[in-house]
Design an enzyme around this catalytic site. Structure first.
Site, PDB file in Angstrom:
ATOM      1  N   TYR A 144       8.112   2.525  -4.895  1.00 27.06           N
ATOM      2  CA  TYR A 144       9.318   2.369  -4.081  1.00 27.06           C
ATOM      3  C   TYR A 144      10.543   2.566  -4.651  1.00 27.06           C
ATOM      4  CZ  TYR A 144       5.682   0.519  -0.649  1.00 27.06           C
ATOM      5  OH  TYR A 144       4.634   0.487   0.062  1.00 27.06           O
ATOM      6  N   LYS A 174       1.307   4.673  -3.571  1.00 26.45           N
ATOM      7  CA  LYS A 174       1.629   4.458  -1.999  1.00 26.45           C
ATOM      8  C   LYS A 174       3.133   4.587  -2.020  1.00 26.45           C
ATOM      9  CE  LYS A 174       0.615   0.329   0.776  1.00 26.45           C
ATOM     10  NZ  LYS A 174       1.923  -0.423   0.795  1.00 26.45           N
TER      11      LYS A 174
HETATM   12  P1  FBP Z   1       3.242  -2.285   6.345  1.00 22.43           P
HETATM   13  O1  FBP Z   1       2.473  -1.034   6.919  1.00 22.43           O
HETATM   14  O2  FBP Z   1       3.220  -3.505   7.128  1.00 22.43           O
HETATM   15  O3  FBP Z   1       4.664  -1.389   6.189  1.00 22.43           O
HETATM   16  O4  FBP Z   1       2.787  -2.396   4.877  1.00 22.43           O
HETATM   17  C1  FBP Z   1       2.812  -1.650   3.847  1.00 22.43           C
HETATM   18  C2  FBP Z   1       3.795  -2.193   2.842  1.00 22.43           C
HETATM   19  O5  FBP Z   1       3.753  -1.501   1.738  1.00 22.43           O
HETATM   20  C3  FBP Z   1       3.049  -3.420   2.288  1.00 22.43           C
HETATM   21  O6  FBP Z   1       1.951  -3.427   1.370  1.00 22.43           O
HETATM   22  C4  FBP Z   1       4.040  -4.342   1.537  1.00 22.43           C
HETATM   23  O7  FBP Z   1       4.060  -5.699   1.632  1.00 22.43           O
HETATM   24  C5  FBP Z   1       5.294  -3.858   2.616  1.00 22.43           C
HETATM   25  O8  FBP Z   1       4.962  -2.752   3.046  1.00 22.43           O
HETATM   26  C6  FBP Z   1       6.640  -3.530   1.763  1.00 22.43           C
HETATM   27  O9  FBP Z   1       7.656  -3.260   2.667  1.00 22.43           O
HETATM   28  P2  FBP Z   1       8.821  -3.356   2.029  1.00 22.43           P
HETATM   29  O10 FBP Z   1       9.031  -2.339   0.971  1.00 22.43           O
HETATM   30  O11 FBP Z   1       9.713  -2.769   3.322  1.00 22.43           O
HETATM   31  O12 FBP Z   1       9.354  -4.727   1.656  1.00 22.43           O
END
Ligand code: FBP
Length: 250
Positions: A144, A174
């Site tokens: 991310y 992911k």
């Molecule tokens: P969601 O489908 O609820 O968005 O979950 C995916 C995810 O990657 C989770 O594994 C993680 O907790 C969350 O999103 C992180 O979201 P952010 O980067 O917005 O904090």
């Protein structure tokens, strides 16, 4: 190459994400989905390929239960709250060997690519890849872009983050949705033999969410890891059926 057979079907995957209690806090939950058993039941009933949990929930609600027999576990090895500053750092809170003891079929780790603290996470993630692969455990990198001047939704930066996942040895990455077909194709190309799973994101209108899923699969991604869109839905089973058709009926 590490095989992903325990957490995929025909090279595709639909994962149920439930690490938000750690990452976002209970504000995401209602009276039903605050209970991990409610989520685990959805995972089994709807035939998800795996559920994503942190150690505490895995130990208290999954280990030694019937869920363990019917739903593979992806154990998240690092975590942070959303109360921290805007240069995110998420460090390891659970070991690979403990993941193995908890019956994990794969492990996951978030790298905030572009954060001031990126080197610490990359170093830790590299060690996790090495250790997990010794156990033949697949490793999924939540790649991310985040921090400082980074735009987390810029598809070029998402492609860069996906590529870092391939380079460091992840078996799957992911990533956030790239925004359209072409950008998602580029992200998939950048990740090469490392499979791409797209994160679900905040609760969205159902048809719009399903359209995103169609684009993601058309772009060559392996699937989706969805949390809030499923367990904040009034009818998770119907939505999961529709998602499975898109992901698995090729
Ligand atoms: P969601 O489908 O609820 O968005 O979950 C995916 C995810 O990657 C989770 O594994 C993680 O907790 C969350 O999103 C992180 O979201 P952010 O980067 O917005 O904090």
């Amino acid at each position: 190459m590490i095989d992903l057979l325990k957490i995929t079907k025909n090279n595709r995957a639909l994962f149920l994400a439930y690490d938000q209690g750690f990452e976002h806090g209970p504000a995401e939950f209602n009276d039903k989905n605050i209970d991990p058993e409610y989520i685990l039941n959805i995972g089994v009933k709807c035939g998800f390929n795996a559920i994503i949990l942190h150690r505490g929930v895995a130990e208290k609600y999954y280990l030694g239960t019937s869920f363990q027999k019917n739903l593979p576990l992806i154990l998240k090895l690092n975590g942070k709250t959303n109360l921290s500053e805007n240069e995110p750092l998420s460090l390891q809170v659970c070991s690979v060997s403990e993941a193995v003891e908890l019956g994990a079929a794969a492990v996951g780790y978030t790298v905030y690519v572009g954060s001031r603290h990126e080197p610490k996470m990359l170093q830790e993630f590299g060690k996790i890849v090495e250790e997990a692969h010794r156990y033949n455990l697949p490793v999924i990198g939540w790649m991310y872009p985040r921090g400082g001047n980074i735009n987390p939704d810029d598809p070029k930066t998402i492609a860069y983050a996906a590529r870092v996942g391939l380079e460091i040895g992840a078996d799957m990455v992911k990533v956030k949705y790239g925004g359209d077909l072409l950008t998602t194709k580029r992200i998939v190309e950048a990740a090469g033999k490392c499979k791409v799973i797209v994160a679900g994101g905040i609760k969205t209108e159902e048809n719009a969410f399903l359209e995103t899923a169609r684009i993601v699969i058309k772009a060559g991604a392996a699937g989706i890891a969805v949390g809030r869109n499923i367990w904040q839905s009034k009818n998770p089973e119907i939505l999961a059926e529709k998602l499975k058709k898109i992901i698995f009926d090729v």
